[in-house]
Design an enzyme around this catalytic site. Structure first.
Site, PDB file in Angstrom:
ATOM      1  N   LYS A 133      56.735 -10.184  52.869  1.00 54.56           N
ATOM      2  CA  LYS A 133      55.864  -9.971  51.707  1.00 54.56           C
ATOM      3  C   LYS A 133      55.014 -11.208  51.495  1.00 54.56           C
ATOM      4  O   LYS A 133      55.475 -12.332  51.666  1.00 54.56           O
ATOM      5  CB  LYS A 133      56.753  -9.682  50.495  1.00 54.56           C
ATOM      6  CG  LYS A 133      56.043  -9.541  49.159  1.00 54.56           C
ATOM      7  CD  LYS A 133      57.060  -9.234  48.061  1.00 54.56           C
ATOM      8  CE  LYS A 133      56.441  -9.286  46.680  1.00 54.56           C
ATOM      9  NZ  LYS A 133      57.431  -9.020  45.603  1.00 54.56           N
ATOM     10  N   LYS A 192      54.578  -6.010  52.914  1.00 54.41           N
ATOM     11  CA  LYS A 192      54.282  -5.812  51.499  1.00 54.41           C
ATOM     12  C   LYS A 192      53.311  -6.875  50.990  1.00 54.41           C
ATOM     13  O   LYS A 192      53.696  -8.017  50.774  1.00 54.41           O
ATOM     14  CB  LYS A 192      55.579  -5.845  50.668  1.00 54.41           C
ATOM     15  CG  LYS A 192      55.344  -5.651  49.164  1.00 54.41           C
ATOM     16  CD  LYS A 192      56.658  -5.654  48.391  1.00 54.41           C
ATOM     17  CE  LYS A 192      56.427  -5.608  46.887  1.00 54.41           C
ATOM     18  NZ  LYS A 192      57.691  -5.604  46.110  1.00 54.41           N
TER      19      LYS A 192
END
Length: 318
Positions: free
Chosen positions: A218, A254
């Site tokens: 992420k 992400k």
């Protein structure tokens, strides 16, 4: 069900010889933005699909059971009933990818989703989010607390000091311990890219996080000065692709922080399709960390369905 990334032994040779050509990254992003456009006729389908990839998030100091319950309701029913009917979407079929909260609010989110009968995972930030400036023991205990309360996904933050000092061995060892603490819950490793200084450092940190067994990598906590940008996303996607070719494991991606409009999300989805393929347009492998994004998507879908453009405050928002 995708096979989870079990990780591999730390390959320092691979990490240390990695280098990113910043200008080539810039050129590739410009090419994507100028030549890979989603036709207007298909944008509604893409926006509806993007909702399934949102980790609907609240990370506020005044979070409480009531606003978490509202967030869960929005996650289970992200569009109004009228709009759902207008778009011919079966009621209850479209949900967000997850609900993301602080560890102390995990139990509230689990209860809220159970009451709605919604099969949506609860994600929890952990490990001293957003800075990670607590002892490893405390960070591991926080993961265990969130898992014990029902979190199926844990968004951990890496130790930026270790990445900045190129101490990849210690960073790898910390992440391996975090992965163990997660147990059956998926681990999403936040790199805090805005604090890693260079694209090469971001690429190396991505590799180390995946070698340690991260199920997702992420971009950001959303609290840094620089969060999710397309050049950074491109570099992380290339690391994911390289890791998949070498190990066979598919690791999710992400982006988080600063993704607020429908235009933003369409650009990110284009990047995923072009760099990693159609499989990366599903919530199994692609999540978007956002709180305000859903409101803008709903406004755009309503414009398509009704011909009118609604004000943000006219849309129900958790």
């Amino acid at each position: 069900m995708l096979e989870r990334n079990s990780g591999i032994p730390l390959n320092l040779g691979w990490v240390n010889r990695s280098c990113v050509n910043d200008q080539a990254v810039k050129n590739r992003v410009q090419d994507l933005l100028s030549s890979r456009l989603i036709h207007a006729d298909h944008q509604v389908e893409w926006l509806a699909r993007s909702i399934q990839c949102i980790d609907l998030t609240t990370l506020a100091g005044d979070d409480c059971p009531s606003n978490v319950a509202r967030l869960c309701s929005k996650a289970a029913h992200p569009l109004s009933d009228d709009l759902t009917r207008a778009l011919q979407i079966k009621h209850g079929l479209l949900t967000t990818g997850a609900v993301c909260v602080y560890p102390a609010r995990v139990a509230d989110a689990v209860l809220g989703l159970e009451r709605l009968g919604a099969n949506i995972p609860v994600a929890s930030v952990a490990t001293g989010f957003p800075t990670g400036q607590t002892s490893l023991k405390t960070r591991l205990e926080e993961i265990e607390f969130a898992v014990a309360n029902g979190a199926k996904e844990i968004d951990i933050v890496i130790n930026r000091e270790l990445a900045l000092s190129q101490n990849w061995g210690e960073l790898y060892n910390e992440l391996v311990e975090m992965r163990k603490a997660c147990g059956e819950s998926h681990m999403k490793s936040i790199l805090a890219v805005g604090e890693l200084c260079t694209l090469t450092n971001i690429y190396k940190a991505s590799l180390v996080a995946m070698m340690a067994g991260s199920d997702f990598i992420k971009t950001s906590t959303g609290k840094e000065t620089v969060n999710a940008t397309l050049p950074i996303g491109l570099v992380m996607c290339r690391a994911i692709r390289a890791y998949n070719r070498k190990t066979g494991f598919k690791v999710g991606f992400k982006p988080a922080g600063g993704i607020r409009t429908s235009k933003d999300v369409l650009q990110w989805m284009t990047l995923m399709k072009e760099e990693l393929g159609d499989n990366y347009l599903t919530p199994d492998l692609f999540r978007i960390g956002a709180s305000a994004l859903l409101n803008d998507i709903e406004r755009n879908l309503a414009n398509y369905a009704t011909g009118g453009y609604f004000l943000a405050e006219e849309m129900p928002m958790a």
